[in-house]
Design an enzyme around this catalytic site. Structure first.
Site, PDB file in Angstrom:
ATOM      1  N   CYS A  55       4.458  -0.309  -1.277  1.00 39.03           N
ATOM      2  CA  CYS A  55       3.483   0.191  -2.267  1.00 39.03           C
ATOM      3  C   CYS A  55       3.923  -0.192  -3.671  1.00 39.03           C
ATOM      4  O   CYS A  55       5.057   0.069  -4.069  1.00 39.03           O
ATOM      5  CB  CYS A  55       3.367   1.712  -2.150  1.00 39.03           C
TER       6      CYS A  55
ATOM      7  N   ASN B  57      -2.127  -4.938   1.250  1.00 36.82           N
ATOM      8  CA  ASN B  57      -2.498  -5.638   0.016  1.00 36.82           C
ATOM      9  C   ASN B  57      -1.228  -6.068  -0.697  1.00 36.82           C
ATOM     10  O   ASN B  57      -0.428  -5.220  -1.087  1.00 36.82           O
ATOM     11  CB  ASN B  57      -3.305  -4.709  -0.895  1.00 36.82           C
TER      12      ASN B  57
ATOM     13  N   SER C 280      -4.517  12.694   0.384  1.00 40.60           N
ATOM     14  CA  SER C 280      -3.677  11.832   1.213  1.00 40.60           C
ATOM     15  C   SER C 280      -2.213  12.109   0.885  1.00 40.60           C
ATOM     16  O   SER C 280      -1.833  12.152  -0.285  1.00 40.60           O
ATOM     17  CB  SER C 280      -4.013  10.365   0.924  1.00 40.60           C
TER      18      SER C 280
ATOM     19  N   CYS D 232     -11.257   7.074  -6.347  1.00 36.31           N
ATOM     20  CA  CYS D 232      -9.854   7.179  -5.929  1.00 36.31           C
ATOM     21  C   CYS D 232      -9.056   7.668  -7.141  1.00 36.31           C
ATOM     22  O   CYS D 232      -8.960   6.984  -8.150  1.00 36.31           O
ATOM     23  CB  CYS D 232      -9.391   5.801  -5.452  1.00 36.31           C
TER      24      CYS D 232
ATOM     25  N   SER E 149      -0.293   9.429   5.556  1.00 36.13           N
ATOM     26  CA  SER E 149       0.166   8.038   5.575  1.00 36.13           C
ATOM     27  C   SER E 149       1.249   7.900   6.638  1.00 36.13           C
ATOM     28  O   SER E 149       2.399   8.257   6.404  1.00 36.13           O
ATOM     29  CB  SER E 149       0.715   7.667   4.193  1.00 36.13           C
ATOM     30  N   LEU E 150       0.868   7.383   7.791  1.00 32.33           N
ATOM     31  CA  LEU E 150       1.791   7.337   8.931  1.00 32.33           C
ATOM     32  C   LEU E 150       2.653   6.066   8.876  1.00 32.33           C
ATOM     33  O   LEU E 150       3.870   6.124   8.771  1.00 32.33           O
ATOM     34  CB  LEU E 150       0.979   7.419  10.235  1.00 32.33           C
ATOM     35  N   HIS E 151       2.027   4.932   9.035  1.00 25.93           N
ATOM     36  CA  HIS E 151       2.625   3.600   8.832  1.00 25.93           C
ATOM     37  C   HIS E 151       3.699   3.187   9.833  1.00 25.93           C
ATOM     38  O   HIS E 151       4.082   2.013   9.889  1.00 25.93           O
ATOM     39  CB  HIS E 151       3.186   3.438   7.406  1.00 25.93           C
TER      40      HIS E 151
ATOM     41  N   GLY F 103       0.691   8.173  -7.134  1.00 26.54           N
ATOM     42  CA  GLY F 103       1.412   9.441  -6.999  1.00 26.54           C
ATOM     43  C   GLY F 103       1.275  10.110  -5.648  1.00 26.54           C
ATOM     44  O   GLY F 103       0.463   9.709  -4.811  1.00 26.54           O
TER      45      GLY F 103
HETATM   46  N1  SAH Z   1       1.138   9.238  -1.889  1.00 27.86           N
HETATM   47  C1  SAH Z   1      -0.043   9.424  -1.120  1.00 27.86           C
HETATM   48  C2  SAH Z   1      -1.328   8.856  -1.748  1.00 27.86           C
HETATM   49  C3  SAH Z   1      -1.294   7.495  -2.403  1.00 27.86           C
HETATM   50  S1  SAH Z   1      -1.372   6.015  -1.469  1.00 27.86           S
HETATM   51  C4  SAH Z   1       0.174   8.853   0.262  1.00 27.86           C
HETATM   52  O1  SAH Z   1       1.225   8.294   0.520  1.00 27.86           O
HETATM   53  O2  SAH Z   1      -0.677   9.052   1.124  1.00 27.86           O
HETATM   54  C5  SAH Z   1      -2.898   5.813  -0.712  1.00 27.86           C
HETATM   55  C6  SAH Z   1      -2.792   4.950   0.558  1.00 27.86           C
HETATM   56  O3  SAH Z   1      -2.582   3.538   0.300  1.00 27.86           O
HETATM   57  C7  SAH Z   1      -1.627   5.403   1.414  1.00 27.86           C
HETATM   58  O4  SAH Z   1      -1.958   5.453   2.761  1.00 27.86           O
HETATM   59  C8  SAH Z   1      -0.641   4.290   1.142  1.00 27.86           C
HETATM   60  O5  SAH Z   1       0.335   4.268   2.096  1.00 27.86           O
HETATM   61  C9  SAH Z   1      -1.533   3.074   1.112  1.00 27.86           C
HETATM   62  N2  SAH Z   1      -0.872   1.898   0.536  1.00 27.86           N
HETATM   63  C10 SAH Z   1       0.151   1.878  -0.326  1.00 27.86           C
HETATM   64  N3  SAH Z   1       0.511   0.607  -0.612  1.00 27.86           N
HETATM   65  C11 SAH Z   1      -0.309  -0.197   0.066  1.00 27.86           C
HETATM   66  C12 SAH Z   1      -0.468  -1.617   0.136  1.00 27.86           C
HETATM   67  N4  SAH Z   1       0.317  -2.455  -0.570  1.00 27.86           N
HETATM   68  N5  SAH Z   1      -1.434  -2.106   0.926  1.00 27.86           N
HETATM   69  C13 SAH Z   1      -2.255  -1.267   1.604  1.00 27.86           C
HETATM   70  N6  SAH Z   1      -2.155   0.077   1.570  1.00 27.86           N
HETATM   71  C14 SAH Z   1      -1.207   0.613   0.800  1.00 27.86           C
END
Ligand code: SAH
Length: 370
Positions: free
Chosen positions: A128, A301, A202, A114, A224-226, A170
């Site tokens: 995050c 997490n 990603s 990663c 990253s949809l969420h 990043g």
């Molecule tokens: N900026 C990019 C890549 C980095 S994050 C992105 O947004 O895709 C990698 C993945 O981890 C993303 O899907 C992000 O949303 C997720 N992520 C970030 N914080 C998290 C957390 N606290 N718990 C679980 N996943 C998380």
């Protein structure tokens, strides 16, 4: 580009900053044949040789010139932690004294690295922990590919990096050129030779850069949809205010045109009481019905001062069942390395923040209101 070589040892050209095309241009510029590029790539990335004098198929004069005027610099590993599940986290120090993190996740038959793309992150996703660090600068190509180089060197011959995910610190698409050059090296047969299915970028959804990526670099795409409504996504992933869901999904549809069997991976962090209801799952089915998709549900997490909680395993299972019954390929991401804070969203490094992000966020908000 101007490759005029520095007279002294100062300002050496770091050859890890170039993908094959860049290296070919470099060698032509110094009066060499372009095929020197493939020779150099093989020495560095396949043989792990860092000393120019050992590159025996280059002429003596060229070896001397490279030794005097070029370098092969990677960020330095300053800390290694190994989790109980075998996941390794490395803290690497960049030349400017900041620290980034890289994580190796061993699994049966494969090893996933990663990789970080920036020092910190300028986006302010609320769940995050990297976002809490602020932003310093983009990583150079050498600092990105250097994470793979340093990792493979540290792992030795017993373990191999077989997959790379640009999911560290990043937003990779906000560092487009350097990330693309590094991914070119990951996939180049003369460098790491990983297949495009094994290199994943990603993104939080930088729409114009997604279109550009589709044009220039065929790697696997994760988004990253969420959240499945603009209202909630604006809050969790604030870049959604600039590039809302409709535009994001259009860019995803554009990307899958690259091949008929292609699917976009949608990452979805499971936040208790926020985005984890059965209604949310049903709305996701409707939202994604026109995009060939794979859904990756990520248990949240936690990190210090975060206000969210991870959904219960029952809620995650219920959510998955709705998607599964609608025929969607759905996986639940196994949390790895959480005892050393190496899990998704837990990477923090050490970032001297230059972003004054709170100011910027207010600006984005007022742009929208205007
Ligand atoms: N900026 C990019 C890549 C980095 S994050 C992105 O947004 O895709 C990698 C993945 O981890 C993303 O899907 C992000 O949303 C997720 N992520 C970030 N914080 C998290 C957390 N606290 N718990 C679980 N996943 C998380």
């Amino acid at each position: 580009m101007n490759f005029a070589l520095a007279p002294a040892k100062l300002n050496r050209i770091n050859l890890l900053d170039f993908d094959r095309k860049g290296l070919e241009a470099f060698f032509v510029e110094i009066g060499e044949k372009p095929f020197r590029a493939t020779q150099l790539l093989k020495w560095v990335y396949q043989e792990g040789v860092e000393d120019f004098s050992q590159m025996s198929n280059l002429s003596k004069a060229l070896r001397t010139q490279l030794a005097e005027q070029c370098s092969l610099d990677t960020p330095e590993i300053v800390l290694e932690q190994i989790a109980s599940d075998g996941t390794r986290k490395w803290v690497l120090e960049t030349s400017c004294g900041n620290r980034i993190e890289t994580v190796f996740i061993p699994e049966e038959g494969r090893g996933t690295l990663c990789v970080s793309s920036q020092i910190g992150c300028a986006l302010a996703c609320t769940f995050c922990s990297t976002a809490q660090q602020g932003f310093n600068r983009n990583l150079t190509t050498a600092e990105i590919i250097g994470q793979l180089f340093a990792a493979q060197k540290r792992l030795g011959s017993s373990q191999k990096v077989t997959n790379v995910v640009m999911m560290g610190m990043g937003e990779p698409l906000l560092n487009f050129d350097n990330v693309v050059a590094a991914m070119n090296l990951m996939m180049d047969d003369f460098a790491y030779g990983l297949s495009k299915r094994r290199v994943t970028i990603s993104t939080s959804g930088i729409v114009p850069a997604m279109y550009r990526l589709t044009e220039v670099c065929d790697v696997s795409l994760a988004v990253s949809l969420h959240a499945v409504t603009d209202e909630l996504r604006n809050e969790l992933v604030p870049i959604n205010k600039k590039y809302p869901l409709k535009e994001l999904l259009a860019a995803c549809r554009d990307n899958v045109k690259l091949s008929p069997r292609r699917r976009i991976t949608f990452e979805y962090v499971m936040l208790e009481g926020i985005n984890d209801s059965v209604q949310d799952a049903k709305a996701m089915v409707r939202l994604l019905k026109t995009v060939p998709s794979k859904i990756n549900l990520i248990p949240f997490n936690p990190f210090p001062n975060s206000s969210y909680r991870c959904s219960s395993s029952d809620a995650i299972d219920r959510f998955r069942t709705v998607l599964h019954n609608a025929g969607m390929i759905t996986t639940i991401r196994k949390t790895r390395g959480d005892d050393i804070d190496a899990a998704c969203g837990q990477l923090v490094g050490k970032v001297q923040d230059k972003s004054r992000r709170h100011l910027k966020l207010q600006l984005v908000g007022s742009e929208r209101a205007a």
